[in-house]
Design an enzyme around this catalytic site. Structure first.
Site, PDB file in Angstrom:
ATOM      1  N   ILE A  51       0.832  -1.202   0.000  1.00  0.00           N
ATOM      2  CA  ILE A  51       0.000   0.000   0.000  1.00  0.00           C
ATOM      3  C   ILE A  51       0.873   1.260   0.000  1.00  0.00           C
ATOM      4  CG2 ILE A  51      -1.795   1.243   1.214  1.00  0.00           C
ATOM      5  CD1 ILE A  51      -2.466  -1.463   2.555  1.00  0.00           C
ATOM      6  N   PRO A  52       0.824   2.030  -1.078  1.00  0.00           N
ATOM      7  CA  PRO A  52       1.615   3.261  -1.190  1.00  0.00           C
ATOM      8  C   PRO A  52       1.047   4.381  -0.344  1.00  0.00           C
ATOM      9  CG  PRO A  52       0.214   3.020  -3.121  1.00  0.00           C
ATOM     10  CD  PRO A  52      -0.027   1.806  -2.259  1.00  0.00           C
ATOM     11  N   CYS A  53       1.159   4.255   0.959  1.00  0.00           N
ATOM     12  CA  CYS A  53       0.591   5.254   1.874  1.00  0.00           C
ATOM     13  C   CYS A  53       1.211   6.626   1.637  1.00  0.00           C
ATOM     14  CB  CYS A  53       0.839   4.869   3.334  1.00  0.00           C
ATOM     15  SG  CYS A  53       1.196   3.150   3.609  1.00  0.00           S
ATOM     16  N   HIS A  54       2.409   6.638   1.102  1.00  0.00           N
ATOM     17  CA  HIS A  54       3.085   7.913   0.893  1.00  0.00           C
ATOM     18  C   HIS A  54       2.399   8.755  -0.185  1.00  0.00           C
ATOM     19  CE1 HIS A  54       4.872   4.943  -1.829  1.00  0.00           C
ATOM     20  NE2 HIS A  54       5.051   5.944  -2.659  1.00  0.00           N
ATOM     21  N   VAL A  56      -0.760   9.259  -0.221  1.00  0.00           N
ATOM     22  CA  VAL A  56      -1.985   9.791   0.384  1.00  0.00           C
ATOM     23  C   VAL A  56      -1.662  11.021   1.215  1.00  0.00           C
ATOM     24  CG1 VAL A  56      -3.979   9.251   1.798  1.00  0.00           C
ATOM     25  CG2 VAL A  56      -2.832   7.438   0.512  1.00  0.00           C
TER      26      VAL A  56
END
Length: 108
Positions: A51-54, A56
DNA sequence: AACCTGACTCGCC
DNA sequence: AGGCGAGCCAGGT
């Protein structure tokens, strides 16, 4: 499919080199009010490398100060590495790099 | 088992 | 135009 799973699914859909706001993720799930839950979902289960939380950020384009997978500064570096432009050290150039339209997650 | 809180956002005063 | 409250879900106390 739980709400959290939908959040993760939506976040994974963010194209590389672009960012999305919590509100957009929430909208993609079906309820923009879930913006808060989106952040919490990533907070409790940020599957590393999945999950590419960066990608968001908040509606302003400002990265969350509570970013904890390597520091908010680390998030900025990752985004820059993907080609995302910054207005300053903590603000993404939303009007140019914010994802235009996020697919609606219909799963339940 | 219920209540509080938390990576947010929008509407009303 | 800026500040405050409400709404959403899940996990911990």
């Amino acid at each position: 499919m739980t709400t959290f799973d939908k959040v993760y699914a939506a976040v994974r859909l963010i194209p590389r080199g672009s960012v999305a706001t919590y509100g957009q993720i929430a909208a993609a799930i079906g309820n923009k009010r879930l913006a808060r839950v989106v952040g919490y979902a990533l907070h409790v289960n940020p599957e590393p490398g999945v999950i590419p939380c960066h990608r968001v950020v908040k509606r302003d384009g400002e990265v969350s100060s509570a970013f904890a997978f390597g520091g908010a500064n680390r998030q900025a570096e990752l985004l820059k590495a993907e080609g995302v432009g910054f207005l300053d050290d903590s603000h993404v150039d939303m009007k140019h790099y914010c994802v235009r339209a996020l697919p609606l997650i219909l799963e339940e």
